[in-house]
Design a protein around this motif. Structure first.
Motif, PDB file in Angstrom:
ATOM      1  N   ASP A  64      14.471 -34.799  40.557  1.00 11.34           N
ATOM      2  CA  ASP A  64      13.511 -33.715  40.796  1.00 11.34           C
ATOM      3  C   ASP A  64      13.165 -32.958  39.521  1.00 11.34           C
ATOM      4  OD1 ASP A  64      13.537 -34.106  43.666  1.00 11.34           O
ATOM      5  OD2 ASP A  64      15.561 -33.252  43.611  1.00 11.34           O
ATOM      6  N   VAL A  65      14.055 -32.994  38.560  1.00 11.79           N
ATOM      7  CA  VAL A  65      13.866 -32.296  37.285  1.00 11.79           C
ATOM      8  C   VAL A  65      14.692 -33.029  36.228  1.00 11.79           C
ATOM      9  CG1 VAL A  65      15.737 -30.649  37.726  1.00 11.79           C
ATOM     10  CG2 VAL A  65      13.910 -30.004  36.159  1.00 11.79           C
ATOM     11  N   ILE A  66      14.240 -32.943  34.976  1.00 11.18           N
ATOM     12  CA  ILE A  66      14.934 -33.594  33.862  1.00 11.18           C
ATOM     13  C   ILE A  66      15.390 -32.520  32.881  1.00 11.18           C
ATOM     14  CG2 ILE A  66      14.725 -35.202  31.922  1.00 11.18           C
ATOM     15  CD1 ILE A  66      12.361 -36.512  33.489  1.00 11.18           C
ATOM     16  N   ILE A  67      16.656 -32.604  32.482  1.00 13.92           N
ATOM     17  CA  ILE A  67      17.171 -31.757  31.403  1.00 13.92           C
ATOM     18  C   ILE A  67      17.365 -32.648  30.184  1.00 13.92           C
ATOM     19  CG2 ILE A  67      19.105 -30.374  30.554  1.00 13.92           C
ATOM     20  CD1 ILE A  67      19.709 -29.555  33.426  1.00 13.92           C
ATOM     21  N   VAL A  68      16.747 -32.256  29.073  1.00 17.58           N
ATOM     22  CA  VAL A  68      16.994 -32.921  27.796  1.00 17.58           C
ATOM     23  C   VAL A  68      17.855 -31.953  26.998  1.00 17.58           C
ATOM     24  CG1 VAL A  68      15.998 -33.846  25.678  1.00 17.58           C
ATOM     25  CG2 VAL A  68      14.798 -34.161  27.850  1.00 17.58           C
ATOM     26  N   ALA A  69      19.064 -32.400  26.622  1.00 18.63           N
ATOM     27  CA  ALA A  69      20.010 -31.462  26.023  1.00 18.63           C
ATOM     28  C   ALA A  69      20.734 -32.041  24.822  1.00 18.63           C
ATOM     29  CB  ALA A  69      21.032 -31.034  27.073  1.00 18.63           C
ATOM     30  N   ARG A  70      21.105 -31.113  23.958  1.00 13.90           N
ATOM     31  CA  ARG A  70      21.969 -31.417  22.830  1.00 13.90           C
ATOM     32  C   ARG A  70      22.538 -30.098  22.353  1.00 13.90           C
ATOM     33  NH1 ARG A  70      23.679 -31.396  17.853  1.00 13.90           N
ATOM     34  NH2 ARG A  70      23.778 -33.243  16.541  1.00 13.90           N
ATOM     35  N   GLY A  71      23.810 -30.098  22.029  1.00 13.55           N
ATOM     36  CA  GLY A  71      24.435 -28.890  21.518  1.00 13.55           C
ATOM     37  C   GLY A  71      23.926 -28.563  20.125  1.00 13.55           C
ATOM     38  N   GLY A  72      24.468 -27.528  19.544  1.00 12.55           N
ATOM     39  CA  GLY A  72      24.030 -27.066  18.236  1.00 12.55           C
ATOM     40  C   GLY A  72      24.307 -28.061  17.126  1.00 12.55           C
ATOM     41  N   GLY A  73      23.770 -27.757  15.986  1.00 16.84           N
ATOM     42  CA  GLY A  73      23.949 -28.601  14.815  1.00 16.84           C
ATOM     43  C   GLY A  73      23.029 -28.132  13.716  1.00 16.84           C
ATOM     44  N   SER A  74      23.061 -28.843  12.622  1.00 14.11           N
ATOM     45  CA  SER A  74      22.174 -28.485  11.514  1.00 14.11           C
ATOM     46  C   SER A  74      20.737 -28.855  11.877  1.00 14.11           C
ATOM     47  CB  SER A  74      22.605 -29.234  10.255  1.00 14.11           C
ATOM     48  OG  SER A  74      22.371 -30.625  10.419  1.00 14.11           O
ATOM     49  N   LEU A  75      19.817 -28.319  11.116  1.00 17.48           N
ATOM     50  CA  LEU A  75      18.409 -28.627  11.348  1.00 17.48           C
ATOM     51  C   LEU A  75      18.169 -30.136  11.259  1.00 17.48           C
ATOM     52  CD1 LEU A  75      15.484 -27.786  11.803  1.00 17.48           C
ATOM     53  CD2 LEU A  75      15.275 -27.488   9.327  1.00 17.48           C
ATOM     54  N   GLU A  76      18.820 -30.785  10.335  1.00 14.76           N
ATOM     55  CA  GLU A  76      18.667 -32.234  10.181  1.00 14.76           C
ATOM     56  C   GLU A  76      19.159 -32.974  11.427  1.00 14.76           C
ATOM     57  OE1 GLU A  76      20.208 -30.278   7.844  1.00 14.76           O
ATOM     58  OE2 GLU A  76      18.493 -30.207   6.477  1.00 14.76           O
ATOM     59  N   ASP A  77      20.247 -32.483  12.021  1.00 13.78           N
ATOM     60  CA  ASP A  77      20.776 -33.110  13.236  1.00 13.78           C
ATOM     61  C   ASP A  77      19.820 -32.957  14.417  1.00 13.78           C
ATOM     62  OD1 ASP A  77      23.053 -33.834  11.873  1.00 13.78           O
ATOM     63  OD2 ASP A  77      24.265 -32.175  12.631  1.00 13.78           O
ATOM     64  N   HIS A 103      21.004 -24.029  19.734  1.00 24.99           N
ATOM     65  CA  HIS A 103      21.414 -22.686  20.139  1.00 24.99           C
ATOM     66  C   HIS A 103      20.188 -21.789  20.197  1.00 24.99           C
ATOM     67  CE1 HIS A 103      25.619 -23.706  19.958  1.00 24.99           C
ATOM     68  NE2 HIS A 103      25.495 -24.134  18.711  1.00 24.99           N
ATOM     69  N   GLU A 104      20.372 -20.556  20.581  1.00 28.57           N
ATOM     70  CA  GLU A 104      19.274 -19.614  20.810  1.00 28.57           C
ATOM     71  C   GLU A 104      18.200 -19.624  19.716  1.00 28.57           C
ATOM     72  OE1 GLU A 104      16.718 -17.130  22.334  1.00 28.57           O
ATOM     73  OE2 GLU A 104      18.497 -17.621  23.476  1.00 28.57           O
ATOM     74  N   PRO A 105      18.535 -19.534  18.448  1.00 31.28           N
ATOM     75  CA  PRO A 105      17.453 -19.451  17.452  1.00 31.28           C
ATOM     76  C   PRO A 105      16.770 -20.792  17.157  1.00 31.28           C
ATOM     77  CG  PRO A 105      19.574 -19.346  16.346  1.00 31.28           C
ATOM     78  CD  PRO A 105      19.846 -19.353  17.831  1.00 31.28           C
ATOM     79  N   ASP A 106      17.336 -21.893  17.637  1.00 31.81           N
ATOM     80  CA  ASP A 106      16.776 -23.211  17.322  1.00 31.81           C
ATOM     81  C   ASP A 106      15.578 -23.518  18.220  1.00 31.81           C
ATOM     82  OD1 ASP A 106      18.885 -23.667  15.490  1.00 31.81           O
ATOM     83  OD2 ASP A 106      20.181 -24.349  17.119  1.00 31.81           O
ATOM     84  N   TRP A 107      14.438 -23.802  17.595  1.00 30.73           N
ATOM     85  CA  TRP A 107      13.243 -24.216  18.325  1.00 30.73           C
ATOM     86  C   TRP A 107      12.792 -25.553  17.738  1.00 30.73           C
ATOM     87  CZ3 TRP A 107      10.152 -22.079  22.242  1.00 30.73           C
ATOM     88  CH2 TRP A 107      10.602 -20.866  22.748  1.00 30.73           C
ATOM     89  N   MET A 108      12.684 -26.547  18.596  1.00 30.02           N
ATOM     90  CA  MET A 108      12.198 -27.857  18.195  1.00 30.02           C
ATOM     91  C   MET A 108      10.828 -28.075  18.848  1.00 30.02           C
ATOM     92  SD  MET A 108      14.640 -29.127  16.319  1.00 30.02           S
ATOM     93  CE  MET A 108      14.859 -27.491  15.666  1.00 30.02           C
ATOM     94  N   LEU A 109      10.069 -29.033  18.373  1.00 32.02           N
ATOM     95  CA  LEU A 109       8.740 -29.286  18.950  1.00 32.02           C
ATOM     96  C   LEU A 109       8.829 -29.692  20.423  1.00 32.02           C
ATOM     97  CD1 LEU A 109       6.842 -31.057  16.022  1.00 32.02           C
ATOM     98  CD2 LEU A 109       6.728 -28.660  16.765  1.00 32.02           C
TER      99      LEU A 109
END
Length: 171
Positions: A64-77, A103-109
């Motif tokens: 019904d819904v998809i979660i795409v997840a990954r924990g924190g890491g460096s910008l390169e990760d 984490h909270e401040p990380d924004w990816m496309l």
């Protein structure tokens, strides 16, 4: 996002803490069926595997819904979550997608293409299902609203009946 999903698809690493955190939070809040599409979440194959996971769930139509997840890491990760193949897969998804990458401040496309962005994988799990307490309270509120509306309707009909004036037995 669906109000009460029965099955949630998760695209992430099966060995990472993110998947365990999601499962634990879902179990605590409102247990649902979870299907994992195992994907590498960093490195050269990560973007294609994450995109393949989103596309798989859309073909199978088994969640019904998809979660795409990954924990924190460096910008390169985290960069695979900004690659075009991932962003397009999420943007083209017919199934709602919630992202919980970093984490909270990380924004990816990928966050801009998703239906909802959560600050963390655990936050994604919290957004996708309500707590049992919240559901119980919502049902109680609905019950009170419905019963009050019903009582009001009965009183209005009763007043209309009582206001009928009969002038003769033929009426």
């Amino acid at each position: 996002l669906p109000k009460l999903p029965s099955t949630i698809g998760v695209v992430t690493s099966p060995t990472g803490a993110a998947f365990q955190d999601i499962q634990n939070r879902l179990r605590e809040r409102f247990p649902v069926r979870v299907l994992l599409y195992p994907a590498t979440v960093q490195g050269t194959n990560a973007a294609s595997e994450v995109a393949a996971g989103v596309e798989y769930f859309n073909r199978a139509k088994n969640v019904d819904v998809i979660i795409v997840a990954r924990g924190g890491g460096s910008l390169e990760d985290l960069l695979p979550f900004s690659e075009e193949v991932v962003v397009r897969a999420v943007a083209n998804s017919e199934i709602p997608v919630i992202t919980g990458v970093g984490h909270e401040p990380d924004w990816m496309l990928i966050d801009f293409a998703a239906d909802v962005r959560a600050p963390t994988p655990t936050g994604a799990a919290e957004m996708v299902v309500p707590t049992k307490l919240a559901l119980t309270q919502e049902l109680d509120n609905m019950w009170h609203h419905i019963s009050n509306a019903f009582i009001t309707r009965i009183n209005v009909i009763k007043q209309r009946i009582e206001s009928i004036v009969i002038k003769s037995p033929h009426q």
